[in-house]
Design a protein around this motif. Structure first.
Motif, PDB file in Angstrom:
ATOM      1  N   THR A  42     -17.218  20.819  56.157  1.00 14.78           N
ATOM      2  CA  THR A  42     -17.840  20.546  57.448  1.00 14.78           C
ATOM      3  C   THR A  42     -16.887  20.991  58.552  1.00 14.78           C
ATOM      4  N   GLN A  43     -17.326  21.956  59.357  1.00 16.85           N
ATOM      5  CA  GLN A  43     -16.491  22.548  60.405  1.00 16.85           C
ATOM      6  C   GLN A  43     -17.306  22.777  61.670  1.00 16.85           C
ATOM      7  N   ILE A  44     -16.601  22.935  62.777  1.00 17.15           N
ATOM      8  CA  ILE A  44     -17.245  23.317  64.028  1.00 17.15           C
ATOM      9  C   ILE A  44     -17.146  24.833  64.177  1.00 17.15           C
ATOM     10  N   TRP A  45     -18.311  25.466  64.274  1.00 18.78           N
ATOM     11  CA  TRP A  45     -18.388  26.917  64.390  1.00 18.78           C
ATOM     12  C   TRP A  45     -18.799  27.317  65.798  1.00 18.78           C
TER      13      TRP A  45
ATOM     14  N   VAL B 109     -14.827  30.034  63.007  1.00 25.29           N
ATOM     15  CA  VAL B 109     -14.533  28.611  62.885  1.00 25.29           C
ATOM     16  C   VAL B 109     -13.592  28.211  64.009  1.00 25.29           C
ATOM     17  N   LYS B 110     -13.952  27.167  64.730  1.00 21.82           N
ATOM     18  CA  LYS B 110     -13.114  26.701  65.839  1.00 21.82           C
ATOM     19  C   LYS B 110     -12.267  25.505  65.441  1.00 21.82           C
ATOM     20  N   TRP B 111     -12.866  24.555  64.737  1.00 22.58           N
ATOM     21  CA  TRP B 111     -12.140  23.359  64.322  1.00 22.58           C
ATOM     22  C   TRP B 111     -12.631  22.900  62.959  1.00 22.58           C
ATOM     23  N   SER B 112     -11.715  22.294  62.205  1.00 22.69           N
ATOM     24  CA  SER B 112     -12.071  21.636  60.951  1.00 22.69           C
ATOM     25  C   SER B 112     -11.677  20.173  61.050  1.00 22.69           C
ATOM     26  N   PHE B 113     -12.390  19.308  60.344  1.00 22.70           N
ATOM     27  CA  PHE B 113     -12.072  17.890  60.402  1.00 22.70           C
ATOM     28  C   PHE B 113     -12.540  17.210  59.127  1.00 22.70           C
ATOM     29  N   LYS B 114     -12.093  15.983  58.945  1.00 27.17           N
ATOM     30  CA  LYS B 114     -12.458  15.204  57.776  1.00 27.17           C
ATOM     31  C   LYS B 114     -13.530  14.189  58.165  1.00 27.17           C
ATOM     32  N   GLY B 115     -14.285  13.764  57.178  1.00 28.20           N
ATOM     33  CA  GLY B 115     -15.289  12.744  57.435  1.00 28.20           C
ATOM     34  C   GLY B 115     -16.624  13.347  57.834  1.00 28.20           C
ATOM     35  N   THR B 116     -17.587  12.474  58.079  1.00 25.63           N
ATOM     36  CA  THR B 116     -18.935  12.874  58.461  1.00 25.63           C
ATOM     37  C   THR B 116     -19.110  12.735  59.964  1.00 25.63           C
ATOM     38  N   PRO B 117     -19.418  13.817  60.678  1.00 27.21           N
ATOM     39  CA  PRO B 117     -19.540  13.740  62.142  1.00 27.21           C
ATOM     40  C   PRO B 117     -20.828  13.043  62.563  1.00 27.21           C
ATOM     41  N   THR B 118     -20.778  12.414  63.705  1.00 22.41           N
ATOM     42  CA  THR B 118     -21.972  11.779  64.279  1.00 22.41           C
ATOM     43  C   THR B 118     -22.417  12.483  65.555  1.00 22.41           C
TER      44      THR B 118
ATOM     45  N   ILE C 277     -22.484  29.237  71.491  1.00 30.88           N
ATOM     46  CA  ILE C 277     -22.772  27.845  71.203  1.00 30.88           C
ATOM     47  C   ILE C 277     -21.744  27.323  70.216  1.00 30.88           C
ATOM     48  N   LEU C 278     -21.579  26.014  70.195  1.00 26.67           N
ATOM     49  CA  LEU C 278     -20.804  25.341  69.166  1.00 26.67           C
ATOM     50  C   LEU C 278     -21.768  24.513  68.337  1.00 26.67           C
ATOM     51  N   CYS C 279     -21.540  24.466  67.046  1.00 27.40           N
ATOM     52  CA  CYS C 279     -22.373  23.645  66.176  1.00 27.40           C
ATOM     53  C   CYS C 279     -21.552  23.216  64.980  1.00 27.40           C
ATOM     54  N   ILE C 280     -22.036  22.204  64.291  1.00 29.06           N
ATOM     55  CA  ILE C 280     -21.406  21.746  63.058  1.00 29.06           C
ATOM     56  C   ILE C 280     -22.158  22.344  61.884  1.00 29.06           C
ATOM     57  N   SER C 281     -21.414  22.960  60.973  1.00 26.42           N
ATOM     58  CA  SER C 281     -22.025  23.619  59.818  1.00 26.42           C
ATOM     59  C   SER C 281     -21.106  23.504  58.613  1.00 26.42           C
ATOM     60  N   ASP C 282     -21.712  23.580  57.434  1.00 29.99           N
ATOM     61  CA  ASP C 282     -20.918  23.615  56.201  1.00 29.99           C
ATOM     62  C   ASP C 282     -20.947  25.010  55.579  1.00 29.99           C
ATOM     63  N   LYS C 283     -21.150  26.013  56.430  1.00 34.69           N
ATOM     64  CA  LYS C 283     -21.237  27.397  55.946  1.00 34.69           C
ATOM     65  C   LYS C 283     -19.996  27.803  55.161  1.00 34.69           C
ATOM     66  N   GLY C 284     -18.827  27.326  55.595  1.00 40.33           N
ATOM     67  CA  GLY C 284     -17.584  27.701  54.921  1.00 40.33           C
ATOM     68  C   GLY C 284     -17.250  26.834  53.725  1.00 40.33           C
TER      69      GLY C 284
END
Length: 218
Positions: free
Chosen positions: A183-186, A197-206, A173-180
Motif C-alpha cells: 500500500t503506497q501513495i502514488w 511512488v511518492k510515499w510508502s507506509f505501514k498499516g491500513t490508511p483511512t 493526482i495523489l491516490c493510494i494504490s497497491d499497484k507495487g
C-alpha cells in the motif's frame, strides 16, 4: 482556471481544486433563458445543449431569445443585445464537443455573468463487476467532463485505487494504490499517464489530505 472534481460511485462527493464544492439551489421556478441552436454538427449541438442546460440558466428548444448558428470556424451566439463569436474549428466529434464547451463557457460569462464550468474535469472511480465467488474487480480511475462525454480511463491494472486527490493547479493526482505490491501513495499525471511512488507506509490508511503545494500528505 480549470476546476477539478472528484466523484465516487455515481455522485458521492465533489471537490474543486482541493476545497469542498457547495452547490446552491436558487429555486426550481427560476426563469431560464431560451436558446435555439442552428448548427448542423450533431456532436456540437448536443454537447452545447447539455452544457447550457447543466448551468441552470438556459433552456434549449425550437425557439429562443438567444440564437446559436454557424459552422466550424464561424460560430455565433446572439441575443439580449450581446453577441459571442467563436472561430474554433473541428474535424471530428471530439473536437466538436470541445468547441461546444468553450462556447458554452463564453455564453455563461456573457449572458449570465457567471463563470462557466464546461471545461472542468471530473475524476471518478469506474466501479468494476464481480468475478464471482466474492471476488470483485477493483474500481479503475477515470475522467470526463461535467457533461459526461469523452470518458477516459486513467488506470487499467486491476489494482486498488482509493482516496484520490488533485494536486492544486496541476494535472497530477495523489491516490493510494497497491499497484507495487504494497500500500503506497502514488502520483499520477492524468494527461500523460506517468506514475511514480511518492510515499510508502505501514498499516491500513483511512484517507489522505494533501498540502496546497502537493509536497506533504497526512
Amino acid at each position: 482556471m480549470m476546476k477539478k472534481w472528484l466523484m465516487g460511485g455515481l455522485v458521492l462527493s465533489a471537490f474543486v481544486a482541493g476545497a469542498e464544492m457547495v452547490v446552491n439551489v436558487t429555486g426550481s421556478g427560476i426563469q431560464k433563458v431560451p436558446v435555439e441552436i442552428h448548427v448542423a454538427n450533431n456532436a456540437f449541438a448536443n454537447c452545447l445543449k447539455r452544457n447550457l442546460e447543466l448551468t441552470g440558466y438556459f433552456s434549449v428548444g425550437a425557439q429562443g431569445s438567444i440564437k446559436v448558428s454557424g459552422a466550424s470556424g464561424a460560430l455565433t451566439a446572439s441575443g439580449h443585445g450581446h453577441s459571442v463569436t467563436s472561430n474554433a474549428t473541428f474535424a471530428d466529434d471530439k473536437s466538436a464537443r470541445m468547441a461546444a464547451r468553450q462556447l458554452s463557457n463564453r455564453m455563461v460569462e456573457t449572458f449570465a455573468n457567471q463563470k462557466g464550468f464546461a471545461l472542468d474535469r471530473v475524476l471518478f472511480l469506474n466501479r468494476g463487476t464481480s468475478k464471482g465467488a466474492g471476488r470483485p474487480i477493483p474500481a479503475e480511475l477515470a475522467m470526463c467532463y461535467p457533461d459526461g462525454y469523452d470518458i477516459r480511463q486513467i488506470t487499467n491494472d486491476g489494482k486498488m485505487v482509493i482516496f484520490q486527490r488533485w494536486i492544486k493547479d496541476t494535472d497530477n493526482i495523489l491516490c493510494i494504490s497497491d499497484k507495487g505490491g504494497a500500500t503506497q501513495i502514488w502520483q499520477i499525471n492524468v494527461v500523460t499517464g506517468q506514475r511514480s511512488v511518492k510515499w510508502s507506509f505501514k498499516g491500513t490508511p483511512t484517507g489522505i489530505a494533501v498540502s496546497p503545494d502537493g509536497t506533504r500528505v497526512a
